[in-house]
Design a protein around this motif. Structure first.
Motif, short mmCIF file in Angstrom:
data_model
loop_
_atom_site.label_atom_id
_atom_site.label_comp_id
_atom_site.label_asym_id
_atom_site.label_seq_id
_atom_site.Cartn_x
_atom_site.Cartn_y
_atom_site.Cartn_z
N SER A 116 38.46 50.73 -52.61
CA SER A 116 39.28 50.37 -51.44
C SER A 116 40.77 50.57 -51.66
CB SER A 116 39.01 48.91 -51.05
OG SER A 116 39.13 48.06 -52.18
N GLY A 117 41.16 51.16 -52.79
CA GLY A 117 42.58 51.44 -53.01
C GLY A 117 43.13 50.79 -54.25
N THR A 118 44.38 51.08 -54.54
CA THR A 118 45.01 50.57 -55.75
C THR A 118 45.41 49.11 -55.59
OG1 THR A 118 47.15 51.38 -55.01
CG2 THR A 118 45.87 52.83 -56.44
N THR A 119 45.51 48.43 -56.74
CA THR A 119 45.92 47.03 -56.84
C THR A 119 46.88 46.92 -58.02
OG1 THR A 119 44.32 46.23 -58.47
CG2 THR A 119 43.53 46.49 -56.18
N PRO A 120 47.42 45.73 -58.28
CA PRO A 120 48.28 45.59 -59.47
C PRO A 120 47.55 45.87 -60.78
CG PRO A 120 48.66 43.77 -57.95
CD PRO A 120 47.47 44.53 -57.43
N TYR A 121 46.22 45.98 -60.75
CA TYR A 121 45.44 46.17 -61.98
C TYR A 121 44.83 47.57 -62.06
CZ TYR A 121 46.10 41.26 -61.33
OH TYR A 121 46.68 40.04 -61.09
N SER A 122 45.30 48.49 -61.26
CA SER A 122 44.71 49.83 -61.24
C SER A 122 45.12 50.66 -62.46
CB SER A 122 45.13 50.58 -59.97
OG SER A 122 44.67 49.92 -58.82
N ARG A 123 46.20 50.27 -63.11
CA ARG A 123 46.73 51.04 -64.24
C ARG A 123 46.93 52.48 -63.79
NH1 ARG A 123 42.68 49.28 -68.91
NH2 ARG A 123 41.23 49.27 -67.15
N SER A 124 46.32 53.45 -64.46
CA SER A 124 46.53 54.85 -64.09
C SER A 124 45.46 55.35 -63.11
CB SER A 124 46.53 55.74 -65.34
OG SER A 124 45.30 55.61 -66.04
N GLY A 125 44.56 54.47 -62.66
CA GLY A 125 43.50 54.88 -61.77
C GLY A 125 43.96 55.03 -60.33
N ASP A 126 43.16 55.75 -59.54
CA ASP A 126 43.53 55.98 -58.14
C ASP A 126 42.93 54.96 -57.19
OD1 ASP A 126 40.87 56.74 -57.96
OD2 ASP A 126 41.27 58.87 -57.66
N GLY A 127 42.14 54.02 -57.71
CA GLY A 127 41.58 52.98 -56.87
C GLY A 127 40.48 53.44 -55.94
N ARG A 128 39.95 54.63 -56.18
CA ARG A 128 38.96 55.21 -55.29
C ARG A 128 37.56 55.23 -55.92
NH1 ARG A 128 43.82 54.83 -52.91
NH2 ARG A 128 44.06 56.15 -51.06
N LEU A 129 36.57 55.50 -55.09
CA LEU A 129 35.17 55.63 -55.49
C LEU A 129 34.64 56.96 -55.01
CD1 LEU A 129 32.37 54.35 -56.42
CD2 LEU A 129 32.17 53.56 -54.05
N THR A 130 33.90 57.66 -55.86
CA THR A 130 33.26 58.88 -55.41
C THR A 130 32.08 58.54 -54.50
OG1 THR A 130 31.70 59.07 -57.25
CG2 THR A 130 33.89 60.05 -57.55
N LEU A 131 31.81 59.42 -53.56
CA LEU A 131 30.65 59.23 -52.69
C LEU A 131 29.37 59.18 -53.51
CD1 LEU A 131 29.61 59.00 -49.76
CD2 LEU A 131 29.45 61.50 -49.74
N LYS A 132 29.28 60.00 -54.55
CA LYS A 132 28.11 59.97 -55.42
C LYS A 132 27.94 58.61 -56.07
CE LYS A 132 25.88 62.30 -59.32
NZ LYS A 132 25.98 63.38 -60.34
N GLY A 133 29.05 58.03 -56.53
CA GLY A 133 28.98 56.69 -57.12
C GLY A 133 28.46 55.66 -56.13
N GLY A 134 28.87 55.80 -54.85
CA GLY A 134 28.38 54.89 -53.83
C GLY A 134 26.90 55.06 -53.56
N VAL A 135 26.43 56.30 -53.51
CA VAL A 135 25.00 56.56 -53.32
C VAL A 135 24.19 55.99 -54.47
CG1 VAL A 135 23.27 58.41 -53.24
CG2 VAL A 135 25.35 58.58 -51.85
#
Length: 452
Positions: A116-135
């Motif tokens: 759902s997006g970045t937070t103060p704890y995202s570090r270098s991540g983009d805060g996103r999920l791949t559709l494959k990960g959701g499936v």
């Protein structure tokens, strides 16, 4: 917003913990929102099943607040051991809790997100999920629920129209936001953070929150809390084994204090009873291998006990931890009897049966799902020859828990091995064909109905 007035029961219990436990955050503004999965079974349990698809997307893709619950999304703070190394720099990095509701049985449930997006704890991540990960998370949660494993539920999956760069799959890859329905997102790592910060008052407040809201008890007794968590996590470990499931990343920030499995990354189901089978390619030492999962979960619960030393002496904590092994033994016996479809009997005979099943599965390498399908009701087919005599003898005279009358029993066992997962994803990825996923979810639910 149209909700079921009898089933929609909002709550704001999380706010009673105070600001030190979370940070208000804003959801990502996604370029697109395509509804790919809505779990009407789970939605009915919390009264949101009457939503139109447009309303569903507004609340579970754009995160307009649900009525009378949390006014804004909250990223939870926690620490944790990750592959046995302590990390104080984690927290909700690509998710948040945005609502609390009571389900049909009165349990307090969190609506949390992934991607759902970045937070103060995202570090270098983009805060996103791949559709494959959701499936993959849909498939994991549906399968585990059918196999009687306490698990979060995948409530919603919405494709979000962004192209993501990922090193472990072809890029750019499709993005999504997932909503899970979970009996709390309080982790062992939530307690570890407070111990790290030596915050006694916050620790007592958290204990009181968990006991009252998640276990229905009053007070703030650390020993009582540990007793409850030991029992629930021992049951979780046992049911993982009976299901043939390998979570893959049993870090202490991934262990919920209600003993409910959640957060599915590199999970797999083991084809055969191979204790060394691993799910994560990066688990080089086999720390979270299939046969080591009870040990891993017990180790994580030990970290809860270590954290509670902030408030109490060591001896009663050790006594509570020592209950894990016998409780696990009882729970794995009951879990395997349940999957065999036979009623419990004499405890010694039950244990002997389960030990015989585990030995035969390991030695013969018969597929786990095939065996439990064939043996359901306590009738082992004649085709099971050498290596199965002990199991056949132990099953003799057993009372069946249920009859093989459901249409499921006239077909083939429902499995969830990696080749099928990849095939389901390939049809979505290449042709935007969701029919295989829909058919698999239907098949899993039919299995769950048959087993129940």
């Amino acid at each position: 917003m149209p909700t079921d007035p009898q089933a929609y029961r909002p709550a704001t219990a999380l706010l009673t913990l105070g600001e030190g436990f979370f940070d208000p955050v804003a959801p990502a503004d996604f370029p697109e929102t395509h509804l790919r999965f809505r779990n009407q079974r789970a939605a009915a349990e919390i009264g949101v099943d009457p939503l139109t698809d447009e309303e569903w997307i507004r609340h579970f893709g754009r995160f307009d607040p649900l009525p009378d619950t949390l006014p804004a999304p909250l990223a939870l703070r926690y620490h944790g051991h990750q592959f046995r190394s302590y990390n104080p720099d984690i927290g909700d990095g690509r998710g948040f809790t945005f609502a609390q509701l009571h389900d049909a049985s009165g349990r307090l449930m969190d609506l949390g997100t992934k991607g759902s997006g970045t937070t103060p704890y995202s570090r270098s991540g983009d805060g996103r999920l791949t559709l494959k990960g959701g499936v993959r998370e849909i498939l994991a949660t549906e399968m585990l629920q059918a196999l009687n494993v306490p698990t979060s539920r995948t409530l919603s999956l919405i494709e979000s129209g962004e192209a993501l760069a990922r090193g472990d799959e072809p890029s750019p890859t499709r993005s999504a936001v997932l909503v899970r329905l979970s009996h709390s997102h309080v982790r062992i790592g939530t307690f570890q953070r407070l111990a790290y910060e030596q915050d006694e008052s916050a620790m007592r407040r958290l204990i009181g929150y968990v006991l009252h809201n998640l276990y229905g008890e009053d007070g703030d007794d650390p020993i009582r809390l540990l007793d409850l968590v030991v029992a629930r996590t021992a049951t979780l470990a046992a049911r993982y084994m009976a299901a043939g499931f390998v979570h893959g990343v049993l870090n202490s920030d991934n262990i919920n204090v209600t003993g409910e499995s959640f957060d599915y990354g590199p999970w797999r189901f083991a084809p055969t009873w191979d204790p060394a089978f691993t799910a994560a390619y990066f688990d080089y030492q086999g720390l979270y291998a299939f046969g080591r999962q009870p040990e891993a979960i017990h180790w994580d619960v030990m970290q809860l006990a270590v954290s509670l030393r902030l408030l109490v002496d060591t001896e009663p904590l050790i006594a509570a931890l020592d209950r894990f092994a016998p409780l696990y033994g009882e729970a794995v016996t009951q879990a395997i009897l349940w999957r065999l479809g036979v009623m419990p009997g004499d405890p010694d005979a039950d244990r002997s049966l389960v030990q015989a099943v585990e030995r035969a599965l390991r030695d013969t390498e018969v597929p786990i799902d095939r065996f439990f399908f064939d043996a359901f009701g306590g009738r082992l087919p004649d085709a099971y020859g050498t290596g199965w005599t002990e199991v056949r003898d132990a099953l003799a005279g057993r009372t069946a828990r249920g009859e093989r009358v459901h249409p499921y029993w006239s077909g083939a066992p429902c499995s969830m091995l990696i080749d099928e997962v990849e095939a389901i994803w390939a049809r979505i990825d290449q042709d935007d064909d969701w029919s295989a996923l829909d058919a698999k979810v239907a098949a899993i639910r039919a299995m769950g109905d048959a087993l129940a």
